[in-house]
Design an enzyme around this catalytic site. Structure first.
Site, short mmCIF file in Angstrom:
data_model
loop_
_atom_site.label_atom_id
_atom_site.label_comp_id
_atom_site.label_asym_id
_atom_site.label_seq_id
_atom_site.Cartn_x
_atom_site.Cartn_y
_atom_site.Cartn_z
N PHE A 12 133.42 3.98 40.43
CA PHE A 12 133.82 3.74 39.04
C PHE A 12 132.64 3.96 38.08
O PHE A 12 132.66 4.88 37.25
CB PHE A 12 134.37 2.30 38.97
CG PHE A 12 134.51 1.71 37.60
CD1 PHE A 12 134.98 2.46 36.53
CD2 PHE A 12 134.19 0.37 37.39
CE1 PHE A 12 135.11 1.89 35.27
CE2 PHE A 12 134.33 -0.21 36.14
CZ PHE A 12 134.79 0.55 35.06
N ALA A 84 125.30 2.98 44.16
CA ALA A 84 126.01 2.80 45.45
C ALA A 84 125.87 1.35 45.91
O ALA A 84 124.79 0.77 45.84
CB ALA A 84 125.42 3.73 46.50
N TYR A 151 127.37 -11.50 48.46
CA TYR A 151 127.19 -10.34 47.57
C TYR A 151 126.06 -10.60 46.57
O TYR A 151 125.16 -9.77 46.40
CB TYR A 151 128.51 -10.05 46.83
CG TYR A 151 128.38 -9.04 45.71
CD1 TYR A 151 128.21 -7.69 45.97
CD2 TYR A 151 128.44 -9.45 44.37
CE1 TYR A 151 128.09 -6.78 44.94
CE2 TYR A 151 128.33 -8.55 43.33
CZ TYR A 151 128.15 -7.21 43.61
OH TYR A 151 128.02 -6.30 42.58
N LYS A 155 122.51 -8.52 46.00
CA LYS A 155 122.10 -7.87 44.74
C LYS A 155 120.76 -8.43 44.25
O LYS A 155 119.94 -7.71 43.69
CB LYS A 155 123.18 -8.05 43.65
CG LYS A 155 124.52 -7.42 43.97
CD LYS A 155 124.46 -5.93 44.26
CE LYS A 155 124.34 -5.07 43.04
NZ LYS A 155 124.44 -3.61 43.41
N PHE A 208 143.67 -16.85 40.56
CA PHE A 208 142.95 -17.85 41.37
C PHE A 208 142.62 -19.07 40.51
O PHE A 208 142.28 -18.95 39.33
CB PHE A 208 141.65 -17.26 41.92
CG PHE A 208 141.88 -16.09 42.84
CD1 PHE A 208 142.70 -16.22 43.95
CD2 PHE A 208 141.29 -14.86 42.59
CE1 PHE A 208 142.93 -15.14 44.80
CE2 PHE A 208 141.51 -13.77 43.44
CZ PHE A 208 142.34 -13.93 44.55
N GLY A 276 132.91 -18.48 46.59
CA GLY A 276 131.91 -17.51 46.17
C GLY A 276 132.05 -17.07 44.72
O GLY A 276 131.16 -16.43 44.16
N GLU A 277 133.20 -17.41 44.09
CA GLU A 277 133.42 -17.00 42.69
C GLU A 277 132.83 -18.06 41.76
O GLU A 277 133.09 -19.26 41.93
CB GLU A 277 134.92 -16.88 42.39
CG GLU A 277 135.65 -15.83 43.20
CD GLU A 277 135.56 -14.43 42.62
OE1 GLU A 277 134.81 -14.23 41.65
OE2 GLU A 277 136.25 -13.55 43.15
N1 LIG Z 1 132.36 -3.19 38.57
C1 LIG Z 1 131.73 -4.30 38.22
O1 LIG Z 1 132.31 -5.18 37.56
C2 LIG Z 1 130.28 -4.53 38.60
C3 LIG Z 1 129.66 -5.68 38.12
C4 LIG Z 1 128.34 -5.90 38.45
C5 LIG Z 1 127.64 -4.98 39.22
N2 LIG Z 1 128.27 -3.88 39.68
C6 LIG Z 1 127.49 -2.93 40.49
O2 LIG Z 1 127.65 -1.64 39.93
C7 LIG Z 1 127.57 -0.65 40.96
C8 LIG Z 1 128.81 0.23 40.91
O3 LIG Z 1 129.96 -0.58 41.11
P1 LIG Z 1 131.44 -0.03 40.94
O4 LIG Z 1 132.27 -1.10 40.36
O5 LIG Z 1 131.39 1.32 40.32
O6 LIG Z 1 131.87 0.08 42.48
P2 LIG Z 1 132.51 1.31 43.28
O7 LIG Z 1 132.90 0.76 44.61
O8 LIG Z 1 133.55 1.95 42.47
O9 LIG Z 1 131.29 2.29 43.42
C9 LIG Z 1 130.32 2.18 44.46
C10 LIG Z 1 130.27 3.50 45.20
O10 LIG Z 1 129.28 3.40 46.22
C11 LIG Z 1 129.76 4.11 47.34
N3 LIG Z 1 129.12 3.60 48.55
C12 LIG Z 1 129.39 2.47 49.23
N4 LIG Z 1 128.61 2.41 50.32
C13 LIG Z 1 127.85 3.52 50.32
C14 LIG Z 1 126.86 4.01 51.20
N5 LIG Z 1 126.50 3.35 52.30
N6 LIG Z 1 126.26 5.20 50.91
C15 LIG Z 1 126.63 5.91 49.79
N7 LIG Z 1 127.58 5.48 48.93
C16 LIG Z 1 128.17 4.30 49.18
C17 LIG Z 1 131.26 3.86 47.37
O11 LIG Z 1 131.97 4.85 48.12
C18 LIG Z 1 131.61 3.85 45.88
O12 LIG Z 1 132.07 5.12 45.46
C19 LIG Z 1 127.40 -1.42 42.27
O13 LIG Z 1 126.03 -1.50 42.54
C20 LIG Z 1 127.93 -2.80 41.94
O14 LIG Z 1 127.35 -3.78 42.77
C21 LIG Z 1 129.58 -3.63 39.39
#
Ligand SMILES: NC(=O)c1ccc[n+]([C@@H]2O[C@H](COP(=O)([O-])OP(=O)(O)OC[C@H]3O[C@@H](n4cnc5c(N)ncnc54)[C@H](O)[C@@H]3O)[C@@H](O)[C@H]2O)c1
Length: 317
Positions: A12, A84, A151, A155, A208, A276-277
């Site tokens: 995303f 990722a 999680y 992070k 939830f 965890g939430e």
């Molecule tokens: N979406 C949110 O609300 C949110 C909030 C806080 C932090 N984040 C962080 O933002 C980042 C992106 O999150 P997102 O929501 O786009 O999630 P997402 O799952 O859409 O994107 C993460 C991508 O990483 C890839 N991935 C997973 N394991 C992998 C690996 N071993 N090697 C290579 N690629 C791998 C997945 O296939 C996926 O496409 C993450 O680090 C997440 O922890 C997201």
């Protein structure tokens, strides 16, 4: 033309950052292993949006493979945006090992490869989950970090590696703590996506707890804006900076907004609280404003209206 690697580029947030970089004239290389945590087809569609730009490419690779990271993050790479991860608080409660492997070891590999390649800057995606239970709100970056999920621990560990790589080895690294991100192409497991699809299909929404928990929902365009600032601002090395909307609403209010926008009366089933939430999140965006000139633009109602329009046009999303 700067060459820029986006890990998790099929996801995303990574795909939106990739698109913005490509539009800004970067030669973008997306890395992703197309993990099946959610539909790989959804991820392939995300990749296609970025590959429409000239010079963009996609490499299927795993961040837990140091050799592969060394090969891809080579000497000609200027910037790395590390998105990722194995996301999902609830997933991590069921399986703490995979988030540790991907989020901690994966980040360490990306940092090591970036250090060896001499990249100009690494931007690391972190999370509001590092804070845990709120001792006060809004969360500023000085708030204690006591994660309450595996999680969040993963992070936070990744963030510490970023800071230490800057302090010990001198590489330029900044972590951005994202607060509940939403928008087009968002993860299907997240509340705004789930609720929108349920309401459009006249299905019951499961909430939830009692729905009074509050979240600072941040639009993807604001997340992209904060990331892009780090290409031009050279301050903030070793720091972790909040990126939120700076406003929180309850889950009950979120459901009400979505019902009004979609034009249905929501039917809600309240189910047990999730382990965890956290109860409340809210970002203090002052440090981001001072250090990198970031201020959020998009209020929740405007962002939700745009998201619902997008979801209507992309019913498979
Ligand atoms: N979406 C949110 O609300 C949110 C909030 C806080 C932090 N984040 C962080 O933002 C980042 C992106 O999150 P997102 O929501 O786009 O999630 P997402 O799952 O859409 O994107 C993460 C991508 O990483 C890839 N991935 C997973 N394991 C992998 C690996 N071993 N090697 C290579 N690629 C791998 C997945 O296939 C996926 O496409 C993450 O680090 C997440 O922890 C997201």
């Amino acid at each position: 033309m700067p060459k820029t690697v986006v890990t998790g580029g099929a996801g995303f947030i990574g795909s939106h950052i990739g698109e913005a970089l490509a539009k800004a004239g970067h030669q973008v290389v997306l890395i992703d292993n197309l993990d099946d945590y959610y539909s790989p087809d959804h991820k392939r569609r995300n990749v296609a949006c970025v590959l429409a730009a000239p010079g963009a490419s996609f490499v299927k690779a795993d961040v837990t493979d140091l050799g592969a990271m060394r090969e891809i993050i080579s000497r000609d790479v200027d910037y790395v945006f590390h998105e990722a991860a194995q996301p999902g608080v609830r997933f991590s409660v069921k399986d703490p090992f995979k988030p540790n492997n991907v989020n901690v070891i994966g980040t360490l590999n990306v940092l090591q490869a970036s250090l060896e390649a001499g990249v100009k800057r690494v931007v690391n995606a972190s999370s509001s989950s590092v804070y845990g239970k709120a001792e006060y709100l809004p969360f500023d970056e000085g708030h204690p970090t006591q994660p309450i999920s595996p999680y969040g621990v993963s992070k936070l560990a990744a963030e510490h590696y970023c800071r230490v790589f800057h302090e010990v080895y001198g590489i330029s690294v900044v972590s951005l703590r994202y607060f509940s991100v939403y928008g087009p192409r968002m993860r299907p497991d997240l509340a705004i996506s789930l609720f929108t699809r349920k309401l459009m299909n006249n299905e019951v929404i499961q909430v939830f707890g009692d729905g009074t928990q509050t979240r600072d929902f941040t639009h993807i365009d604001d997340i992209v804006k904060a990331n892009m600032k780090l290409l031009t601002v050279d301050k903030a090395d070793g720091k972790a900076i909040n990126v939120g909307a700076g406003n929180a609403i309850s889950v009950n209010d979120l459901v009400r907004h979505l019902g009004e926008i979609i034009g249905v009366k929501p039917e809600v089933a309240y189910i047990g609280k999730q382990k965890g939430e956290t109860e409340h999140t809210l970002a203090d965006c002052g440090l981001g404003q001072r250090l990198i000139g970031f201020t959020p633009d998009i209020d929740i109602r405007t962002g939700l209206e745009a998201f619902v329009r997008w979801q209507r046009d992309n019913l498979t999303g």
